[in-house]
Write a protein that holds these residues in place. Sequence first.
Motif, short mmCIF file in Angstrom:
data_model
loop_
_atom_site.label_atom_id
_atom_site.label_comp_id
_atom_site.label_asym_id
_atom_site.label_seq_id
_atom_site.Cartn_x
_atom_site.Cartn_y
_atom_site.Cartn_z
N LYS A 134 9.91 -1.12 -8.49
CA LYS A 134 8.90 -0.08 -8.39
C LYS A 134 8.37 -0.07 -6.95
N THR A 135 8.19 1.12 -6.40
CA THR A 135 7.72 1.23 -5.02
C THR A 135 6.63 2.28 -4.91
N LYS A 136 5.81 2.11 -3.87
CA LYS A 136 4.78 3.09 -3.56
C LYS A 136 4.54 3.06 -2.06
N LEU A 137 4.48 4.24 -1.46
CA LEU A 137 4.32 4.33 -0.01
C LEU A 137 3.13 5.23 0.32
N THR A 138 2.20 4.68 1.12
CA THR A 138 1.05 5.45 1.59
C THR A 138 0.91 5.24 3.10
N SER A 139 -0.08 5.90 3.67
CA SER A 139 -0.32 5.76 5.11
C SER A 139 -0.91 4.40 5.46
N GLU A 140 -1.24 3.60 4.45
CA GLU A 140 -1.80 2.27 4.69
C GLU A 140 -0.83 1.14 4.39
N LYS A 141 0.02 1.35 3.38
CA LYS A 141 0.91 0.25 3.00
C LYS A 141 2.12 0.74 2.22
N ALA A 142 3.15 -0.10 2.26
CA ALA A 142 4.32 0.06 1.39
C ALA A 142 4.25 -1.06 0.36
N GLU A 143 4.31 -0.68 -0.90
CA GLU A 143 4.22 -1.67 -1.98
C GLU A 143 5.54 -1.73 -2.73
N ILE A 144 6.06 -2.94 -2.87
CA ILE A 144 7.34 -3.15 -3.55
C ILE A 144 7.13 -4.17 -4.66
N ILE A 145 7.50 -3.80 -5.88
CA ILE A 145 7.34 -4.68 -7.03
C ILE A 145 8.71 -4.95 -7.63
N ILE A 158 1.96 3.46 11.72
CA ILE A 158 2.98 4.51 11.71
C ILE A 158 2.31 5.87 11.55
N GLU A 159 2.74 6.83 12.34
CA GLU A 159 2.23 8.19 12.23
C GLU A 159 2.48 8.71 10.80
N PRO A 160 1.42 9.06 10.07
CA PRO A 160 1.57 9.48 8.67
C PRO A 160 2.58 10.60 8.46
N SER A 161 2.67 11.52 9.42
CA SER A 161 3.59 12.65 9.25
C SER A 161 5.06 12.21 9.30
N HIS A 162 5.30 10.99 9.80
CA HIS A 162 6.67 10.49 9.87
C HIS A 162 7.11 9.79 8.58
N LEU A 163 6.14 9.43 7.76
CA LEU A 163 6.46 8.66 6.55
C LEU A 163 7.11 9.54 5.48
N PHE A 164 8.05 8.93 4.76
CA PHE A 164 8.62 9.60 3.59
C PHE A 164 7.59 9.62 2.46
N GLU A 165 7.88 10.36 1.41
CA GLU A 165 7.00 10.37 0.24
C GLU A 165 7.02 9.02 -0.47
N ASP A 166 8.17 8.37 -0.45
CA ASP A 166 8.32 7.05 -1.05
C ASP A 166 9.43 6.32 -0.32
N ILE A 167 9.58 5.05 -0.61
CA ILE A 167 10.65 4.28 0.03
C ILE A 167 12.00 4.83 -0.42
N SER A 168 12.88 5.01 0.55
CA SER A 168 14.19 5.60 0.29
C SER A 168 15.28 4.54 0.40
N PHE A 169 16.34 4.73 -0.38
CA PHE A 169 17.47 3.79 -0.37
C PHE A 169 18.78 4.56 -0.20
N GLY A 170 19.77 3.88 0.36
CA GLY A 170 21.11 4.46 0.40
C GLY A 170 21.73 4.56 1.76
N SER A 171 20.95 4.47 2.84
CA SER A 171 21.55 4.60 4.17
C SER A 171 22.19 3.29 4.64
N ILE A 172 21.77 2.16 4.07
CA ILE A 172 22.42 0.88 4.36
C ILE A 172 22.74 0.18 3.05
N ILE A 173 24.04 0.07 2.77
CA ILE A 173 24.54 -0.67 1.61
C ILE A 173 25.65 -1.57 2.14
N ASP A 174 25.38 -2.86 2.18
CA ASP A 174 26.23 -3.81 2.89
C ASP A 174 26.62 -4.95 1.96
#
Length: 234
Positions: A134-145, A158-174
């Motif tokens: 479970k994840t949550k992303l705000t202009s103050e913190k990223a929370e990962i459970i 981080i500039e709030p306008s640069h943040l995604f709506e939530d944490i994103s996955f898929g650009s690095i799978i190693d």
Amino acid sequence: MKRNIIWLLVIFLLVMPNNAEAKVEEYKVVSELPEENIILYAKKKNGLFQDFRIHFKGETYFRPFWMNVTNPTYAPELFYEDIDKDGKKELIITLTKGSGSGVRVEEVYVYRYSNGLIDILVDNPLAIIYKNVKTKLTSEKAEIIVGDKVSIVDTKSIEPSHLFEDISFGSIIDYEVINKNLMVRVSGQITPAMFVGDFIIVYEYCNKMYQAKTIDFIPYFSIDTNPFYGPVKH
């Protein structure tokens, strides 16, 4: 007329083997384990390695739809280890489908040998994360459970306008084989150019496929605890 036909047949027989040899020469070695007599061949087409062949201990297997980027940094990798703890080694092949700045997307194939190479299913790491994290992303913190473990990463700088709506996955799978365990690193991204940390999944063989045994989140400020960085023990 008969003489002409005979000459045509002679020319045909002489030319055909040379053409076949020329086609074989189009293949190049892209990865190998010479001590195990395992070689991976591919053709370079349209800027990608395609049309793969696996030479496994004297046997040949064709994988015409596989692809890998041609950048040597992201060459296909071969592993031959006992990753299911049954006393017999498995063949593991990783391919890189996409690479670039902030991008490394791999796929993995696992085979056991029983009168031929048999493909074993590996659970999709993104599906594992979406089911268990479970994840949550705000202009103050990223929370990962993950399970009962909560990780917090500060995002105030981080500039709030640069943040995604939530944490994103898929650009690095190693994928890697570390200490005879099949593992995958999936990075969590919070802006187009910033990652918050890595999810490390360790697989185990269960119910005739490889499923997640453990899932851990490692923030980037704890990179020294990440098994994917530093010397890797296969």
